[in-house]
Each structure stands twice: as C-alpha cells, then as structure tokens.
Design a protein around this motif. Structure first.
Motif, mmCIF file in Angstrom:
data_model
loop_
_atom_site.group_PDB
_atom_site.id
_atom_site.type_symbol
_atom_site.label_atom_id
_atom_site.label_comp_id
_atom_site.label_asym_id
_atom_site.label_seq_id
_atom_site.Cartn_x
_atom_site.Cartn_y
_atom_site.Cartn_z
ATOM 1 N N ALA B 10 0.840 -1.210 0.000
ATOM 2 C CA ALA B 10 0.000 0.000 0.000
ATOM 3 C C ALA B 10 0.871 1.254 0.000
ATOM 4 O O ALA B 10 0.538 2.245 -0.672
ATOM 5 C CB ALA B 10 -0.913 -0.020 1.212
ATOM 6 N N GLU B 11 1.987 1.214 0.740
ATOM 7 C CA GLU B 11 2.900 2.370 0.784
ATOM 8 C C GLU B 11 3.432 2.722 -0.597
ATOM 9 O O GLU B 11 3.701 3.872 -0.910
ATOM 10 C CB GLU B 11 4.089 2.060 1.703
ATOM 11 N N ARG B 12 3.592 1.708 -1.420
ATOM 12 C CA ARG B 12 4.131 1.918 -2.773
ATOM 13 C C ARG B 12 3.025 2.060 -3.823
ATOM 14 O O ARG B 12 3.293 2.177 -5.010
ATOM 15 C CB ARG B 12 5.050 0.750 -3.143
ATOM 16 N N ASP B 13 1.761 1.962 -3.329
ATOM 17 C CA ASP B 13 0.595 2.092 -4.215
ATOM 18 C C ASP B 13 0.576 1.015 -5.301
ATOM 19 O O ASP B 13 0.254 1.288 -6.459
ATOM 20 C CB ASP B 13 0.579 3.494 -4.843
ATOM 21 N N TRP B 14 0.968 -0.193 -4.909
ATOM 22 C CA TRP B 14 0.942 -1.317 -5.843
ATOM 23 C C TRP B 14 -0.329 -2.133 -5.620
ATOM 24 O O TRP B 14 -0.787 -2.258 -4.481
ATOM 25 C CB TRP B 14 2.140 -2.249 -5.635
ATOM 26 N N THR B 15 -0.847 -2.713 -6.657
ATOM 27 C CA THR B 15 -1.974 -3.638 -6.513
ATOM 28 C C THR B 15 -1.416 -5.037 -6.216
ATOM 29 O O THR B 15 -0.213 -5.290 -6.413
ATOM 30 C CB THR B 15 -2.811 -3.701 -7.806
ATOM 31 N N GLN B 16 -2.300 -5.917 -5.786
ATOM 32 C CA GLN B 16 -1.886 -7.310 -5.555
ATOM 33 C C GLN B 16 -1.373 -7.928 -6.860
ATOM 34 O O GLN B 16 -0.407 -8.682 -6.868
ATOM 35 C CB GLN B 16 -3.062 -8.139 -5.035
ATOM 36 N N ALA B 17 -2.037 -7.580 -7.949
ATOM 37 C CA ALA B 17 -1.648 -8.143 -9.250
ATOM 38 C C ALA B 17 -0.254 -7.674 -9.657
ATOM 39 O O ALA B 17 0.548 -8.452 -10.181
ATOM 40 C CB ALA B 17 -2.668 -7.734 -10.310
ATOM 41 N N GLN B 18 0.065 -6.394 -9.391
ATOM 42 C CA GLN B 18 1.395 -5.877 -9.737
ATOM 43 C C GLN B 18 2.481 -6.554 -8.910
ATOM 44 O O GLN B 18 3.533 -6.923 -9.428
ATOM 45 C CB GLN B 18 1.441 -4.359 -9.525
ATOM 46 N N LEU B 19 2.190 -6.728 -7.603
ATOM 47 C CA LEU B 19 3.166 -7.407 -6.745
ATOM 48 C C LEU B 19 3.325 -8.873 -7.172
ATOM 49 O O LEU B 19 4.446 -9.398 -7.205
ATOM 50 C CB LEU B 19 2.714 -7.324 -5.271
ATOM 51 N N ALA B 20 2.205 -9.493 -7.514
ATOM 52 C CA ALA B 20 2.248 -10.892 -7.971
ATOM 53 C C ALA B 20 3.116 -11.031 -9.222
ATOM 54 O O ALA B 20 3.935 -11.944 -9.318
ATOM 55 C CB ALA B 20 0.829 -11.391 -8.257
ATOM 56 N N ASP B 21 2.955 -10.100 -10.150
ATOM 57 C CA ASP B 21 3.763 -10.138 -11.375
ATOM 58 C C ASP B 21 5.252 -9.982 -11.051
ATOM 59 O O ASP B 21 6.093 -10.674 -11.615
ATOM 60 C CB ASP B 21 3.330 -9.029 -12.336
#
Lengths: 144, 64
Positions: B10-21
């Motif tokens: 959340a601090e980096r404003d990433w979605t779960q999908a972006q982190l998963a990728d």
C-alpha cells in the motif's frame, strides 16, 4: 524497480505467458490422448473391422500419447507457483488415498455380490476425476 | 507467521496483481500470504525482501 512493478500489468509477464503456454499444451495433449482412447475403443468395431495390426498400433499410440500427456502435466505443475503446487499436491494425495480405499471397497462389494452390477474401471476413473476436481476447488477456497 | 506485505504494498501504491507479477506468483498467492493463510518459501521471502529492499525479518515475523 518501482516503475517496473507499476508497469508490470501493461503486458503479460514471462511467468504468466509460460503458464498460459503450459496450460494450452496440457489441454492439447489431453484432448489428443482422449481422442486416441476413443479410437482404440471404437476403431476396431467401426473403422477397421478388428484388423489386429491397426488395433495394436492404436493401443501403442494411445499409450505413447498418454505418457506424453503425463510429461506435459509435470511441466505444467512445475510452472505453477508454490501455493498452486501445494493445492495440486494435496488434491493428488486425497485423490490417491480415496481412490485406493473406495476402489478396493467397490471391488469387494462386487466380489461378495453386494452390488448387482459389475464394478467397472471407468467408475473408478470418474470417481478419481470428481475427487480431484473437488479437492482442488476446496483447496483453492481454503487459501482465499 | 505475520507479515507486512499489505502495508508495504500500500505504501508503494501497488496492486496485488502488480506485486504478484513482480514476484512471479499468482494474485491469489499474494492474497493468501497477506491474509496469513499461506507461508511463503524461503526463496520467495528473499525475493520479496529484495523487491522491497528490506530484510526478511522486516517483512515476515514469527508469531511465537
């Protein structure tokens, strides 16, 4: 790195692409195996009038394609991430255990004449398929 | 095992999908890790640590 992550969704990653290819390959080889299974079963009666050479060829082809399907499935599972692999492993364990127990019980029922019909191997295959599907579904739900 | 994956993401404003990728896993796996329903392997934990430029202990904590 941050930009890389932010841009990650703009196109499929190598991992996603590899998974899609593995899944498509598995579907293709499974379909091929099923088709040759049908050919082996119905071919002698409807296509080549029980010609032994063609029947043996069909059996060998079906076996070879079955082995190829297993190899492709191994590659597919290796390409999954670790949680998906665990779900598959659990589903396989449940399927193997239940198939052994239920299969032998089913066979016993037939031997001691507690069922009026013959215990067919196809019934066990259907049971294995349904068990694997259910176990995979429940396994996936447990991690949601 | 507890973890700060959701907060860090959340601090980096990433979605779960972006982190998963970025970690080469499915979005469902990220969701399960964030909810504490699935503990990642050591290689995956190291990968997450490298991505966030933190140590493993700063992301994952033993609950005992």
């Amino acid at each position: 790195m941050t930009n890389d992550v932010n841009n990650a969704r703009s196109k499929p990653t190598d991992w996603q692409q590899a998974n899609k290819i593995n899944t498509a390959r598995l579907a293709f080889w499974t379909a091929t195996w099923v088709l040759t299974m049908a050919l082996t079963n119905f071919g002698p009666r409807f296509l080549w009038d029980f010609d032994q050479v063609l029947t043996i060829t069909a059996v060998i082809l079906n076996l070879a394609l079955g082995l190829k399907m297993v190899l492709v499935n191994i590659k597919h599972i290796k390409g999954l991430d670790e949680m998906q692999q665990r779900i598959q492993l659990n589903a396989m364990g449940i399927t193997l255990g239940l198939s052994l127990i239920v299969g032998l019980t089913y066979s016993n029922l037939n031997v001691v004449n507690l069922i009026s019909f013959h215990a067919e191997i196809s019934h066990l295959v259907i049971f294995m398929g349904l068990t694997y599907l259910t176990a995979t579904f429940i396994g996936s739900r447990n991690y949601q | 095992m507890k973890n700060k994956l959701k907060v860090l993401r959340a601090e980096r404003d990433w979605t779960q999908a972006q982190l998963a990728d970025a970690l080469e896993v499915s979005r469902q796996t990220i969701n399960a890790i964030e909810k504490g329903k699935f503990d990642p392997s050591l290689p995956l934990a190291f990968k997450a640590a490298r991505l966030f430029k933190l140590s493993i202990e700063e992301i994952f904590q033993d609950e005992e």
